[in-house]
Design a protein around this motif. Structure first.
Motif, PDB file in Angstrom:
ATOM      1  N   PHE A 249       0.624  -3.094  16.500  1.00  0.00           N
ATOM      2  CA  PHE A 249       1.685  -2.308  16.534  1.00  0.00           C
ATOM      3  C   PHE A 249       1.588  -0.989  15.837  1.00  0.00           C
ATOM      4  CE2 PHE A 249       5.409  -5.357  17.589  1.00  0.00           C
ATOM      5  CZ  PHE A 249       4.853  -5.581  19.144  1.00  0.00           C
ATOM      6  N   ALA A 250       0.802  -1.020  14.868  1.00  0.00           N
ATOM      7  CA  ALA A 250       0.638   0.154  14.139  1.00  0.00           C
ATOM      8  C   ALA A 250      -0.090   1.223  14.859  1.00  0.00           C
ATOM      9  CB  ALA A 250      -0.158  -0.145  12.809  1.00  0.00           C
ATOM     10  N   GLU A 251      -0.754   0.925  15.949  1.00  0.00           N
ATOM     11  CA  GLU A 251      -1.185   2.055  16.921  1.00  0.00           C
ATOM     12  C   GLU A 251      -0.574   2.228  18.200  1.00  0.00           C
ATOM     13  OE1 GLU A 251      -5.320   0.955  17.970  1.00  0.00           O
ATOM     14  OE2 GLU A 251      -6.242   1.415  15.963  1.00  0.00           O
ATOM     15  N   MET A 252       0.868   1.784  18.108  1.00  0.00           N
ATOM     16  CA  MET A 252       1.808   1.867  19.356  1.00  0.00           C
ATOM     17  C   MET A 252       1.775   3.193  19.883  1.00  0.00           C
ATOM     18  SD  MET A 252       3.508  -0.126  21.245  1.00  0.00           S
ATOM     19  CE  MET A 252       3.879  -1.397  19.956  1.00  0.00           C
ATOM     20  N   ALA A 253       1.791   4.142  18.979  1.00  0.00           N
ATOM     21  CA  ALA A 253       1.854   5.632  19.717  1.00  0.00           C
ATOM     22  C   ALA A 253       0.493   6.181  20.174  1.00  0.00           C
ATOM     23  CB  ALA A 253       2.553   6.707  18.447  1.00  0.00           C
ATOM     24  N   GLU A 254      -0.585   5.387  19.887  1.00  0.00           N
ATOM     25  CA  GLU A 254      -1.891   5.958  19.957  1.00  0.00           C
ATOM     26  C   GLU A 254      -2.533   5.060  21.085  1.00  0.00           C
ATOM     27  OE1 GLU A 254      -2.928   8.787  19.259  1.00  0.00           O
ATOM     28  OE2 GLU A 254      -1.097   9.198  18.081  1.00  0.00           O
ATOM     29  N   LEU A 255      -1.959   4.095  21.968  1.00  0.00           N
ATOM     30  CA  LEU A 255      -2.704   3.052  22.666  1.00  0.00           C
ATOM     31  C   LEU A 255      -3.349   3.740  23.779  1.00  0.00           C
ATOM     32  CD1 LEU A 255      -0.182   0.221  22.793  1.00  0.00           C
ATOM     33  CD2 LEU A 255      -2.331   0.170  21.616  1.00  0.00           C
ATOM     34  N   GLU A 256      -2.701   4.814  24.242  1.00  0.00           N
ATOM     35  CA  GLU A 256      -3.449   5.455  25.561  1.00  0.00           C
ATOM     36  C   GLU A 256      -4.541   6.211  25.354  1.00  0.00           C
ATOM     37  OE1 GLU A 256      -2.470   4.238  28.649  1.00  0.00           O
ATOM     38  OE2 GLU A 256      -1.008   3.118  27.525  1.00  0.00           O
TER      39      GLU A 256
END
Length: 392
Positions: A249-256
């Motif tokens: 979840f800590a990478e939620m903003a960077e998944l794409e």
């Protein structure tokens, strides 16, 4: 007047009535398990309906709507300036351990705390102390009237990476005197955690002056009355700690657009974990919305409970009970330094157990820890409750 919120729990409680006692069940273990308002039942059903109708796309609603709404509710209750700095997890232990994991465990780690912290953190410290580089200093909570001076003196004189203290101590119900003012003066190089679980949504709390100086943890299980599974930790703005214990979840903003290496955001997701059940989030939001709609605030809750506590003290003083009396009550400063429960020293675990059993025959439900008997107060206690039955 607030009993209308809790009809289903209050009715269910009557099933625990003691044989031969016609008095309604009086639940006084509410510093631990608070009754849930009726709105939480439909909230759980709403979560199920969203999952059934939206499947994976429910996450858009959870992260785009529900989590921000919950964060705003928490920020409003605590006077926090940035709701986006409030991290979520199923329990506070997960959040605190994530913070601990941000320290270099190959380097010396000195931690300042008290001897009155809840089992979760106390146990974790004992385990950490098995490492050769970890040193823990515990300041005795008693005498309470000098605790702030003793704690701050050690905090300012020692080289501590972390300080940790409860806003209200779980065993006594006593509020740490001047804790917020003390935190405002903490050394720049020391991270500080305030465990607010036994104070959140009970004692009015203004964190605006220290929002960027401390981590504040609490959850919905106790005084918010929304059950287990929804906890939070406020994060100082500008925090650059990199937890070793980190979830996807800590990478939620960077998944794409995921980059090589381990990156962290500048909001609550820095301390995010991984997939969890968000039905507790729906319950907590339902309670927050209920109170907001009816104009119920932390201040009004606190005032209502203090009135109940004062009636309890009046009945207690008149009764001259052998155990439930001023001499055995750890503290009773309602104006300045107390949470929403009273703790009595009973002299022995056997005395506490016997008293708890006696109260049970009068349909009074409470709890104990060794020789300590704890009696909590809540919104669902009637406005005309005298508490006299406890002392007869």
């Amino acid at each position: 007047m607030y009993q209308k919120y809790y009809r289903q729990f209050l009715q269910a409680a009557q099933k625990a009535a003691a044989p031969g006692c016609d008095l309604p069940v009086l639940h006084m273990a509410c510093h631990s398990h608070h009754f849930w308002p009726d709105v939480t039942l439909s909230a759980v059903n709403d979560y199920w309906q969203d999952a059934a109708q939206m499947a994976d796309s429910k996450w858009d609603k959870v992260f785009g709507d529900k989590i921000p709404a919950f964060q705003r509710g928490i920020a409003n209750a605590l006077k926090l300036p940035d709701p986006g700095q409030i991290a979520l997890a199923p329990n506070t232990h997960e959040l605190v351990y994530r913070l601990l994991s941000a320290f270099d465990l190959k380097a010396p780690l000195r931690i300042l705390t008290t001897d009155g912290e809840f089992y979760s953190f106390a146990r974790q410290l004992l385990r950490l102390e098995e490492l050769p580089n970890v040193e823990v200093v515990r300041i005795p909570t008693q005498p309470f009237d000098t605790l702030a001076q003793r704690f701050e003196r050690e905090l300012q004189s020692g080289n501590y990476q972390l300080a940790y203290a409860s806003q209200v101590f779980f065993d006594s119900g006593v509020a740490f005197p001047e804790l917020l003012a003390l935190a405002e003066r903490k050394p720049e190089g020391t991270e500080m955690v305030i465990d607010g679980y036994h104070a959140f949504f009970a004692r009015p709390t203004d964190l605006s002056a220290i929002a960027d100086k401390v981590f504040y943890t609490a959850g919905s299980y106790k005084y918010l009355g929304a059950g287990e599974g929804m906890c939070f930790m406020s994060i100082p703005r500008g925090c650059q700690l990199r937890p070793l214990n980190t979830g996807w979840f800590a990478e939620m903003a960077e998944l794409e657009n995921r980059a090589d290496g381990v990156g962290f955001g500048d909001n609550w997701l820095r301390f995010a974990g991984a997939t969890m059940d968000y039905s507790p989030l729906y319950k907590a939001l339902a309670v927050l919305d209920l109170y907001a709609g009816d104009g119920v605030t932390v201040d009004s809750i606190h005032n209502y409970v203090q009135q109940n506590q004062q009636r309890f003290l009046t009945a207690m003083d008149a009764a001259q009970h052998p155990l439930l009396n001023r001499d055995n009550l750890i503290a009773h400063d309602l104006e300045n330094g107390h949470g929403h429960f009273f703790t009595f020293r009973c002299g022995s675990a056997e005395n506490a157990e016997k008293l708890q059993a006696e109260l049970r025959t009068k349909n009074v439900l409470c709890d104990r820890r060794q020789q300590l008997l704890r009696l909590g107060f809540a919104l669902y206690h009637p406005q005309d409750e005298t508490f006299a039955r406890l002392f007869t």
